[in-house]
Scaffold this motif. Structure first.
Motif, PDB file in Angstrom:
ATOM      1  N   VAL A  20      41.308  22.212  33.898  1.00  0.00           N
ATOM      2  CA  VAL A  20      40.073  22.111  34.684  1.00  0.00           C
ATOM      3  C   VAL A  20      40.275  21.346  36.002  1.00  0.00           C
ATOM      4  CG1 VAL A  20      37.798  21.000  34.681  1.00  0.00           C
ATOM      5  CG2 VAL A  20      38.445  22.541  32.822  1.00  0.00           C
ATOM      6  N   PRO A  21      41.002  20.206  36.021  1.00  0.00           N
ATOM      7  CA  PRO A  21      41.169  19.516  37.307  1.00  0.00           C
ATOM      8  C   PRO A  21      41.746  20.409  38.394  1.00  0.00           C
ATOM      9  CG  PRO A  21      41.825  18.064  35.521  1.00  0.00           C
ATOM     10  CD  PRO A  21      41.585  19.419  34.908  1.00  0.00           C
ATOM     11  N   ARG A  22      42.745  21.217  38.040  1.00  0.00           N
ATOM     12  CA  ARG A  22      43.337  22.119  39.038  1.00  0.00           C
ATOM     13  C   ARG A  22      42.343  23.177  39.464  1.00  0.00           C
ATOM     14  NH1 ARG A  22      49.113  24.217  40.444  1.00  0.00           N
ATOM     15  NH2 ARG A  22      48.471  25.705  42.018  1.00  0.00           N
ATOM     16  N   MET A  23      41.615  23.739  38.490  1.00  0.00           N
ATOM     17  CA  MET A  23      40.688  24.829  38.806  1.00  0.00           C
ATOM     18  C   MET A  23      39.515  24.376  39.664  1.00  0.00           C
ATOM     19  SD  MET A  23      40.569  27.022  35.289  1.00  0.00           S
ATOM     20  CE  MET A  23      41.977  28.020  34.813  1.00  0.00           C
ATOM     21  N   LEU A  24      39.295  23.066  39.724  1.00  0.00           N
ATOM     22  CA  LEU A  24      38.207  22.542  40.554  1.00  0.00           C
ATOM     23  C   LEU A  24      38.725  21.771  41.770  1.00  0.00           C
ATOM     24  CD1 LEU A  24      35.715  21.403  37.791  1.00  0.00           C
ATOM     25  CD2 LEU A  24      35.370  23.228  39.462  1.00  0.00           C
ATOM     26  N   GLY A  27      39.902  32.309  20.458  1.00  0.00           N
ATOM     27  CA  GLY A  27      40.838  32.217  19.344  1.00  0.00           C
ATOM     28  C   GLY A  27      42.271  32.141  19.821  1.00  0.00           C
ATOM     29  N   LYS A  28      42.499  32.529  21.066  1.00  0.00           N
ATOM     30  CA  LYS A  28      43.863  32.694  21.560  1.00  0.00           C
ATOM     31  C   LYS A  28      43.998  32.048  22.926  1.00  0.00           C
ATOM     32  CE  LYS A  28      47.310  36.355  21.796  1.00  0.00           C
ATOM     33  NZ  LYS A  28      48.087  35.689  20.756  1.00  0.00           N
ATOM     34  N   GLY A  29      45.169  31.477  23.197  1.00  0.00           N
ATOM     35  CA  GLY A  29      45.420  30.940  24.528  1.00  0.00           C
ATOM     36  C   GLY A  29      45.679  32.059  25.525  1.00  0.00           C
ATOM     37  N   GLY A  30      45.443  31.766  26.793  1.00  0.00           N
ATOM     38  CA  GLY A  30      45.785  32.726  27.838  1.00  0.00           C
ATOM     39  C   GLY A  30      44.766  33.801  28.101  1.00  0.00           C
ATOM     40  N   VAL A  31      43.565  33.682  27.500  1.00  0.00           N
ATOM     41  CA  VAL A  31      42.548  34.721  27.713  1.00  0.00           C
ATOM     42  C   VAL A  31      41.572  34.351  28.835  1.00  0.00           C
ATOM     43  CG1 VAL A  31      42.678  35.553  25.334  1.00  0.00           C
ATOM     44  CG2 VAL A  31      40.976  33.811  25.938  1.00  0.00           C
ATOM     45  N   GLY A  32      41.788  33.194  29.459  1.00  0.00           N
ATOM     46  CA  GLY A  32      40.928  32.804  30.566  1.00  0.00           C
ATOM     47  C   GLY A  32      39.733  31.966  30.156  1.00  0.00           C
ATOM     48  N   LYS A  33      39.861  31.273  29.017  1.00  0.00           N
ATOM     49  CA  LYS A  33      38.739  30.453  28.530  1.00  0.00           C
ATOM     50  C   LYS A  33      38.378  29.354  29.520  1.00  0.00           C
ATOM     51  CE  LYS A  33      40.119  27.650  25.557  1.00  0.00           C
ATOM     52  NZ  LYS A  33      40.284  26.645  26.648  1.00  0.00           N
ATOM     53  N   SER A  34      39.378  28.654  30.038  1.00  0.00           N
ATOM     54  CA  SER A  34      39.101  27.571  30.987  1.00  0.00           C
ATOM     55  C   SER A  34      38.514  28.124  32.287  1.00  0.00           C
ATOM     56  CB  SER A  34      40.375  26.773  31.278  1.00  0.00           C
ATOM     57  OG  SER A  34      40.786  26.079  30.127  1.00  0.00           O
ATOM     58  N   THR A  35      38.968  29.299  32.699  1.00  0.00           N
ATOM     59  CA  THR A  35      38.390  29.928  33.892  1.00  0.00           C
ATOM     60  C   THR A  35      36.915  30.216  33.664  1.00  0.00           C
ATOM     61  OG1 THR A  35      40.516  30.939  34.483  1.00  0.00           O
ATOM     62  CG2 THR A  35      38.543  31.920  35.444  1.00  0.00           C
ATOM     63  N   GLU A  68      41.893  38.282  43.707  1.00  0.00           N
ATOM     64  CA  GLU A  68      40.993  37.260  44.252  1.00  0.00           C
ATOM     65  C   GLU A  68      40.540  36.284  43.175  1.00  0.00           C
ATOM     66  OE1 GLU A  68      40.526  40.984  46.741  1.00  0.00           O
ATOM     67  OE2 GLU A  68      40.556  40.524  44.609  1.00  0.00           O
ATOM     68  N   VAL A  69      40.289  36.788  41.959  1.00  0.00           N
ATOM     69  CA  VAL A  69      39.869  35.914  40.861  1.00  0.00           C
ATOM     70  C   VAL A  69      40.998  34.942  40.508  1.00  0.00           C
ATOM     71  CG1 VAL A  69      39.262  35.848  38.414  1.00  0.00           C
ATOM     72  CG2 VAL A  69      38.190  37.521  39.909  1.00  0.00           C
ATOM     73  N   SER A  70      42.224  35.448  40.427  1.00  0.00           N
ATOM     74  CA  SER A  70      43.360  34.582  40.102  1.00  0.00           C
ATOM     75  C   SER A  70      43.540  33.504  41.164  1.00  0.00           C
ATOM     76  CB  SER A  70      44.639  35.422  39.998  1.00  0.00           C
ATOM     77  OG  SER A  70      44.506  36.378  38.965  1.00  0.00           O
ATOM     78  N   LEU A  71      43.408  33.895  42.429  1.00  0.00           N
ATOM     79  CA  LEU A  71      43.559  32.939  43.524  1.00  0.00           C
ATOM     80  C   LEU A  71      42.449  31.898  43.499  1.00  0.00           C
ATOM     81  CD1 LEU A  71      45.635  32.653  45.775  1.00  0.00           C
ATOM     82  CD2 LEU A  71      44.060  33.847  47.306  1.00  0.00           C
ATOM     83  N   THR A  72      41.244  32.346  43.182  1.00  0.00           N
ATOM     84  CA  THR A  72      40.103  31.427  43.095  1.00  0.00           C
ATOM     85  C   THR A  72      40.359  30.361  42.036  1.00  0.00           C
ATOM     86  OG1 THR A  72      38.529  33.098  43.847  1.00  0.00           O
ATOM     87  CG2 THR A  72      37.635  31.282  42.579  1.00  0.00           C
ATOM     88  N   ALA A  73      40.861  30.775  40.865  1.00  0.00           N
ATOM     89  CA  ALA A  73      41.145  29.823  39.792  1.00  0.00           C
ATOM     90  C   ALA A  73      42.274  28.870  40.187  1.00  0.00           C
ATOM     91  CB  ALA A  73      41.505  30.564  38.511  1.00  0.00           C
ATOM     92  N   GLU A  74      43.257  29.371  40.914  1.00  0.00           N
ATOM     93  CA  GLU A  74      44.391  28.540  41.321  1.00  0.00           C
ATOM     94  C   GLU A  74      43.998  27.516  42.377  1.00  0.00           C
ATOM     95  OE1 GLU A  74      47.730  28.340  40.621  1.00  0.00           O
ATOM     96  OE2 GLU A  74      47.605  29.714  38.947  1.00  0.00           O
ATOM     97  N   GLU A  75      43.076  27.898  43.258  1.00  0.00           N
ATOM     98  CA  GLU A  75      42.802  27.075  44.439  1.00  0.00           C
ATOM     99  C   GLU A  75      41.498  26.285  44.347  1.00  0.00           C
ATOM    100  OE1 GLU A  75      43.118  29.646  47.819  1.00  0.00           O
ATOM    101  OE2 GLU A  75      45.323  29.625  47.747  1.00  0.00           O
ATOM    102  N   GLY A  76      40.864  26.307  43.178  1.00  0.00           N
ATOM    103  CA  GLY A  76      39.682  25.475  43.003  1.00  0.00           C
ATOM    104  C   GLY A  76      38.434  26.028  43.650  1.00  0.00           C
ATOM    105  N   GLY A  77      38.277  27.355  43.646  1.00  0.00           N
ATOM    106  CA  GLY A  77      37.087  27.972  44.235  1.00  0.00           C
ATOM    107  C   GLY A  77      36.143  28.502  43.177  1.00  0.00           C
TER     108      GLY A  77
END
Length: 325
Positions: A72-76, A36-44, A278-287
Motif C-alpha cells: 500500500v505505501p508504494r501504491m499511494l 484466496g490467492k496472491g497476485g490477483v490485485g487485492k491490494s490494488t 495504464e492501470v499497472s502504471l497507476t498502481a506503480e506510481e501511486g495514482g
C-alpha cells in the motif's frame, strides 16, 4: 517509526476485542478486502477503493495488514513516511486530507527488508494496529489483508467480530480457475466466521490496449518486429482504427470465472476490471484510476463497482441521527 513491541503476544482475547470496538467507535463502515490467492490485485483493489471513496468526499481509512507483503505505501506514493505516536495512539499517514493510511511498510527501515515473524507476533501487530491507531471519525475503513485464510485472518475476524465491527468483505479474484478455486476457500472462511460477502470483483478481466499502443510481429517465429511499418500503414489506410481499443482474454475463464462462482454461491458480481498498461502504471506510481481519461475501460468498470458497493453498504449516518438498518 513505531515499535511493534506488543507483537509477540498471541491470539486476540476478549479484552482486545473490546478495546478495538472502542477505538473503532467513530468508524462508520469496516470493509475487509480478501483474496484466496496472491497476485490477483487485492491490494490494488483495496487501494483504489479507498481512493475512490475519498474522492467522493468520504472520510476514509486504509489499513494494510499484509504483514509480509505491504504494498500500500508504494501504491499511494507514501514510501519513506514514518508513523508517529501521540497520547491518543499511533497517528496514521495521510495520502489525502480525508484518506488516512496505516501499514507495517511505514515501520521498516528499508523497503526491501523481509518481515520474518512467526504467527503470534503477526497476530499481535494486527491487534495493535486495530487497537492503537487513532483514526478519528471515518465513514469507511478499508482493510487490505494477506492472501489466503491464514492465522492472521482468524485473528482479524475474531477481533472485528468480537466487537461487532465488520460490515462485510469484498473478495477479489482473476478469471482463471486456479485463482477462483482458492477464492472458494476464502468465501468458505467468510461463512464460517460470519463475515458477510458484499460481492466479488473480477480483476484482470481481459487486457485492454489502445490500438496505437500495440506491437506487431511477423515471421515464422514471430521474431520480426513490424510495429513501425504496420502503424504507418494504418495511419495511411485506416486512421480510424488507431482510435479504437483492442482487447483479449489473458486469463481464459475455462470454468466460467467469477460470474460462475457468484451464480453457484448466491453472491453478487460487483464488476469486472480489465487490465491495461495504464492501470499497472497507476498502481506503480501511486495514482488513482479516477485520474485516468474518462473513456478508459478500467476507470469506468471500477467506478461502477464503487457505485454498487455504496448502494450495498451506504455510509452510516453521523452519531445522533437515526440509524440505518
Amino acid at each position: 517509526g513505531g515499535d511493534a513491541g506488543a507483537g509477540d503476544r498471541g491470539a486476540a482475547g476478549a479484552g482486545d476485542a473490546a478495546a478495538v470496538g472502542a477505538r473503532l467507535s467513530g468508524v462508520g463502515r469496516v470493509v475487509v478486502v480478501l483474496s484466496g490467492k496472491g497476485g490477483v490485485g487485492k491490494s490494488t483493489v483495496a487501494t483504489q477503493l479507498a481512493l475512490a471513496l475519498a474522492a467522493r468526499g468520504h472520510e476514509v481509512g486504509l489499513l494494510d495488514v499484509d504483514i509480509c507483503g505491504p504494498s500500500v505505501p508504494r501504491m499511494l506514493g507514501l514510501e519513506g513516511e514514518e508513523i508517529h505516536q501521540s497520547g491518543d495512539g499511533w497517528s496514521p499517514v495521510y495520502a489525502e486530507d480525508n484518506l488516512a493510511v496505516m501499514s507495517i511498510g511505514f515501520m521498516l527501515p528499508n523497503r526491501d527488508d523481509a518481515v520474518v515473524w512467526r504467527g503470534p507476533r503477526k497476530n499481535g501487530l494486527i491487534t495493535q494496529f486495530l487497537r492503537d491507531v487513532d483514526w478519528g471519525d471515518l465513514d469507511y475503513l478499508v482493510i487490505d489483508t494477506p492472501p489466503g485464510t491464514s492465522d492472521e485472518h482468524i485473528s482479524l475476524a475474531q477481533l472485528l467480530q468480537g466487537c461487532g465491527r465488520v460490515d462485510g468483505a469484498v473478495v477479489v479474484t482473476t478469471p482463471q480457475e486456479v485463482a477462483v478455486a482458492d477464492v472458494r476457500k476464502e468465501i468458505s472462511f467468510c461463512r464460517k466466521t460470519g463475515i458477510r460477502v458484499l460481492g466479488v470483483v473480477e480483476n484482470m478481466a481481459g487486457l485492454h490496449v489502445p490500438t496505437g499502443g500495440l506491437r506487431f510481429f511477423a515471421g515464422p517465429d514471430r521474431g520480426q518486429d513490424v510495429t513501425t511499418e504496420t502503424l504507418a500503414i494504418l495511419r495511411e489506410k485506416a486512421p480510424e482504427v488507431l482510435k479504437l481499443w483492442a482487447a483479449c482474454d489473458v486469463f481464459p475463464a475455462v470454468a466460467g470465472g467469477a460470474a460462475a462462482l457468484c451464480e453457484a454461491g448466491g453472491m453478487e458480481l460487483l464488476g469486472r476490471v480489465p487490465l491495461s498498461p495504464e492501470v499497472s502504471l497507476t498502481a506503480e506510481e501511486g495514482g488513482a484510476l479516477g485520474d485516468l481519461p474518462a473513456g478508459h475501460p478500467s476507470r469506468a468498470a471500477f467506478s461502477a463497482i464503487v457505485d454498487r458497493l455504496q448502494e450495498v453498504l451506504p455510509p452510516r449516518p453521523p452519531p445522533g441521527d437515526p440509524e440505518t438498518p
